[in-house]
Motif scaffolding. Structure first.
Motif, PDB file in Angstrom:
ATOM      1  N   UNK A   1       0.840  -1.204   0.000  1.00 45.41           N
ATOM      2  CA  UNK A   1       0.000   0.000   0.000  1.00 45.41           C
ATOM      3  C   UNK A   1       0.877   1.257   0.000  1.00 45.41           C
ATOM      4  N   UNK A   2       1.912   1.224   0.828  1.00 44.89           N
ATOM      5  CA  UNK A   2       2.835   2.351   0.913  1.00 44.89           C
ATOM      6  C   UNK A   2       3.606   2.518  -0.395  1.00 44.89           C
ATOM      7  N   UNK A   3       4.022   1.402  -0.952  1.00 48.02           N
ATOM      8  CA  UNK A   3       4.755   1.435  -2.212  1.00 48.02           C
ATOM      9  C   UNK A   3       3.877   1.973  -3.341  1.00 48.02           C
ATOM     10  N   UNK A   4       2.623   1.542  -3.371  1.00 45.67           N
ATOM     11  CA  UNK A   4       1.688   2.040  -4.389  1.00 45.67           C
ATOM     12  C   UNK A   4       1.475   3.540  -4.235  1.00 45.67           C
ATOM     13  N   UNK A   5       1.317   3.996  -3.003  1.00 40.76           N
ATOM     14  CA  UNK A   5       1.113   5.421  -2.743  1.00 40.76           C
ATOM     15  C   UNK A   5       2.260   6.248  -3.306  1.00 40.76           C
ATOM     16  N   UNK A   6       3.483   5.793  -3.085  1.00 36.86           N
ATOM     17  CA  UNK A   6       4.651   6.572  -3.475  1.00 36.86           C
ATOM     18  C   UNK A   6       5.017   6.434  -4.943  1.00 36.86           C
ATOM     19  N   UNK A   7       4.595   5.343  -5.578  1.00 33.04           N
ATOM     20  CA  UNK A   7       5.017   5.106  -6.966  1.00 33.04           C
ATOM     21  C   UNK A   7       3.928   5.359  -8.000  1.00 33.04           C
TER      22      UNK A   7
ATOM     23  N   UNK B   1      -3.694   9.251  -1.361  1.00 36.00           N
ATOM     24  CA  UNK B   1      -4.123   8.414  -0.236  1.00 36.00           C
ATOM     25  C   UNK B   1      -5.616   8.131  -0.283  1.00 36.00           C
ATOM     26  N   UNK B   2      -6.387   9.156  -0.539  1.00 37.58           N
ATOM     27  CA  UNK B   2      -7.843   8.993  -0.627  1.00 37.58           C
ATOM     28  C   UNK B   2      -8.220   8.064  -1.777  1.00 37.58           C
ATOM     29  N   UNK B   3      -7.604   8.278  -2.925  1.00 37.50           N
ATOM     30  CA  UNK B   3      -7.925   7.474  -4.106  1.00 37.50           C
ATOM     31  C   UNK B   3      -7.607   5.997  -3.860  1.00 37.50           C
ATOM     32  N   UNK B   4      -6.453   5.728  -3.286  1.00 33.15           N
ATOM     33  CA  UNK B   4      -6.058   4.337  -3.028  1.00 33.15           C
ATOM     34  C   UNK B   4      -6.978   3.684  -2.007  1.00 33.15           C
ATOM     35  N   UNK B   5      -7.288   4.401  -0.951  1.00 29.89           N
ATOM     36  CA  UNK B   5      -8.145   3.822   0.086  1.00 29.89           C
ATOM     37  C   UNK B   5      -9.557   3.539  -0.425  1.00 29.89           C
ATOM     38  N   UNK B   6     -10.112   4.457  -1.204  1.00 26.98           N
ATOM     39  CA  UNK B   6     -11.448   4.239  -1.774  1.00 26.98           C
ATOM     40  C   UNK B   6     -11.420   3.086  -2.772  1.00 26.98           C
TER      41      UNK B   6
ATOM     42  N   UNK C   1      -9.462   2.341   6.098  1.00 24.91           N
ATOM     43  CA  UNK C   1      -9.359   3.660   6.730  1.00 24.91           C
ATOM     44  C   UNK C   1      -8.187   3.720   7.698  1.00 24.91           C
ATOM     45  N   UNK C   2      -8.042   2.698   8.532  1.00 27.46           N
ATOM     46  CA  UNK C   2      -6.941   2.693   9.505  1.00 27.46           C
ATOM     47  C   UNK C   2      -5.582   2.741   8.810  1.00 27.46           C
ATOM     48  N   UNK C   3      -5.444   1.984   7.725  1.00 27.08           N
ATOM     49  CA  UNK C   3      -4.176   1.981   6.993  1.00 27.08           C
ATOM     50  C   UNK C   3      -3.913   3.346   6.362  1.00 27.08           C
ATOM     51  N   UNK C   4      -4.946   3.954   5.815  1.00 28.22           N
ATOM     52  CA  UNK C   4      -4.789   5.279   5.206  1.00 28.22           C
ATOM     53  C   UNK C   4      -4.403   6.317   6.252  1.00 28.22           C
ATOM     54  N   UNK C   5      -5.010   6.236   7.421  1.00 29.04           N
ATOM     55  CA  UNK C   5      -4.692   7.176   8.501  1.00 29.04           C
ATOM     56  C   UNK C   5      -3.231   7.030   8.926  1.00 29.04           C
TER      57      UNK C   5
ATOM     58  N   UNK D   1      -8.111  14.795   8.486  1.00 30.31           N
ATOM     59  CA  UNK D   1      -8.851  15.099   7.267  1.00 30.31           C
ATOM     60  C   UNK D   1      -9.126  13.825   6.478  1.00 30.31           C
ATOM     61  N   UNK D   2      -8.102  13.006   6.284  1.00 24.51           N
ATOM     62  CA  UNK D   2      -8.237  11.737   5.555  1.00 24.51           C
ATOM     63  C   UNK D   2      -9.275  10.851   6.225  1.00 24.51           C
TER      64      UNK D   2
END
Length: 215
Positions: free
Chosen positions: A12-18, A157-162, A176-180, A194-195
């Motif tokens: 999830x973190x890797x996807x967010x950053x890449x 972050x919002x896009x990935x979590x949704x 939600x917890x992972x996104x936070x 906010x997230x």
């Protein structure tokens, strides 16, 4: 040495950053190498570090000029102090980003690399295929904000979590917890609150839509 993380958390973190760096065609994403994802993530972090340090340097320069040009007026001194304080915060943020860039390869090394690669790519592909609907859901949940006005890290972050909630069958609480947690790591001081608020509104709205559709 970083603590061991679950493969999906690392993915999830890797996807967010890449996600913004990977240009591979969606249909060919499954062939993307893990090393390319890591490189893209580190590029994102180093770009943020450079931009943050440039902003911090500008704040220091402005504060220094205000001090030199002031006549020891309290208002000038207070403003200069605020500028220098902001520069220190930005510099600390840049240092933290460098720490994350150093830790990320170690996190991946400590977990199941194939699972990390597969889920990171699945997230990216899901976002690409469904971005219009995902952004529609987020826009409907924003209060006095527009999606394109959000900081890039918050938007991603919002896009990935949704995407996880709506298309990857990840339990709402987990998504939600992972996104936070990621927001606490990458966003500003108020970012995680906010997230959290936006994602909970997305979840509530989606549940209501499902109930209405089943009536």
């Amino acid at each position: 040495m970083p603590l061991r993380k679950q493969p999906r958390s690392v993915a999830r973190e890797l996807a967010l950053l890449s996600i913004s760096q990977i240009k591979t065609n969606t249909n060919k994403l499954e062939t993307e190498d893990l090393n390319n994802l890591v490189l893209a993530a580190i590029r994102t972090l180093t770009t943020e570090v450079r931009e943050t340090l440039e902003t911090a340097t500008a704040e220091v320069k402005r504060g220094d000029e205000r001090l030199l040009n002031s006549q020891t007026r309290a208002s000038d001194l207070e403003r200069a102090r605020a500028m220098l304080s902001e520069a220190l915060k930005l510099s600390q943020s840049a240092i933290n980003r460098l720490g994350v860039a150093a830790e990320l390869p170690e996190f991946i090394e400590l977990t199941n690399q194939e699972q990390v690669r597969e889920y990171a790519l699945e997230i990216i592909a899901t976002v690409r295929r469904n971005r219009q609907e995902i952004e529609k859901q987020i826009e409907a949940a924003l209060v006095a904000w527009q999606l394109n006005r959000l900081a890039k890290i918050d938007r991603d972050l919002l896009v990935i979590s949704v995407a996880e909630m709506l298309y990857l069958e990840v339990p709402v609480k987990v998504a939600i917890d992972e996104a936070v947690e990621l927001a606490k790591r990458y966003s500003d001081e108020d970012g995680f609150r906010f997230i959290n608020g936006v994602l909970r509104r997305v979840s509530d709205r989606h549940k209501q839509e499902q109930l209405t559709a089943n009536e």
